[in-house]
Design a protein around this motif. Sequence first.
Motif, mmCIF file in Angstrom:
data_model
loop_
_atom_site.group_PDB
_atom_site.id
_atom_site.type_symbol
_atom_site.label_atom_id
_atom_site.label_comp_id
_atom_site.label_asym_id
_atom_site.label_seq_id
_atom_site.Cartn_x
_atom_site.Cartn_y
_atom_site.Cartn_z
ATOM 1 N N GLU A 1 0.844 -1.193 0.000
ATOM 2 C CA GLU A 1 0.000 0.000 0.000
ATOM 3 C C GLU A 1 0.882 1.247 0.000
ATOM 4 O O GLU A 1 1.983 1.228 0.560
ATOM 5 N N TYR A 2 0.382 2.321 -0.622
ATOM 6 C CA TYR A 2 1.070 3.605 -0.508
ATOM 7 C C TYR A 2 0.057 4.719 -0.634
ATOM 8 O O TYR A 2 -1.028 4.538 -1.195
ATOM 9 N N ARG A 3 0.395 5.885 -0.063
ATOM 10 C CA ARG A 3 -0.464 7.064 -0.202
ATOM 11 C C ARG A 3 0.382 8.318 -0.007
ATOM 12 O O ARG A 3 1.347 8.314 0.756
ATOM 13 N N ARG A 4 -0.011 9.378 -0.718
ATOM 14 C CA ARG A 4 0.690 10.655 -0.543
ATOM 15 C C ARG A 4 0.156 11.306 0.719
ATOM 16 O O ARG A 4 -1.045 11.426 0.913
ATOM 17 N N THR A 5 1.060 11.722 1.581
ATOM 18 C CA THR A 5 0.652 12.320 2.855
ATOM 19 C C THR A 5 0.892 13.821 2.920
ATOM 20 O O THR A 5 0.309 14.500 3.762
ATOM 21 N N ARG A 6 1.732 14.344 2.009
ATOM 22 C CA ARG A 6 2.093 15.759 2.091
ATOM 23 C C ARG A 6 2.733 16.217 0.799
ATOM 24 O O ARG A 6 3.436 15.457 0.155
ATOM 25 N N ARG A 7 2.477 17.480 0.418
ATOM 26 C CA ARG A 7 3.195 18.142 -0.685
ATOM 27 C C ARG A 7 3.782 19.427 -0.125
ATOM 28 O O ARG A 7 3.155 20.111 0.665
ATOM 29 N N TYR A 8 4.989 19.753 -0.599
ATOM 30 C CA TYR A 8 5.669 20.932 -0.068
ATOM 31 C C TYR A 8 6.743 21.381 -1.047
ATOM 32 O O TYR A 8 7.167 20.624 -1.914
#
Length: 97
Positions: A81-88
């Motif tokens: 499983e994977y998921r994006r948690t933050r953009r910066y």
Amino acid sequence: MTSSDPAGRRPKIKAASVMRSAADQLSELLGRPPESVSALRRTDDGWEADVEVLEVERIPDTTSVLASYRVMLDEEGDLVEYRRTRRYTRGQIDRPN
């Protein structure tokens, strides 16, 4: 990469191998190379890693957009499983809690 414990416990896998595996497998799925693995921890079901990925390259470099992905791997180091948690932006500094 893995070896079984004679007592039937979890297979042993080195953290460095898990870090490379997380970064490589996420890169293959996203089509972008990872910048770094910023966190890695053992869980009851395997491993959890935070992988930083360059999403938008800009000039100057400090304005480039990166994303942090939480990657879950099983005990053998295979991504489940994977998921994006933050953009910066690269130049952004986290503020203390």
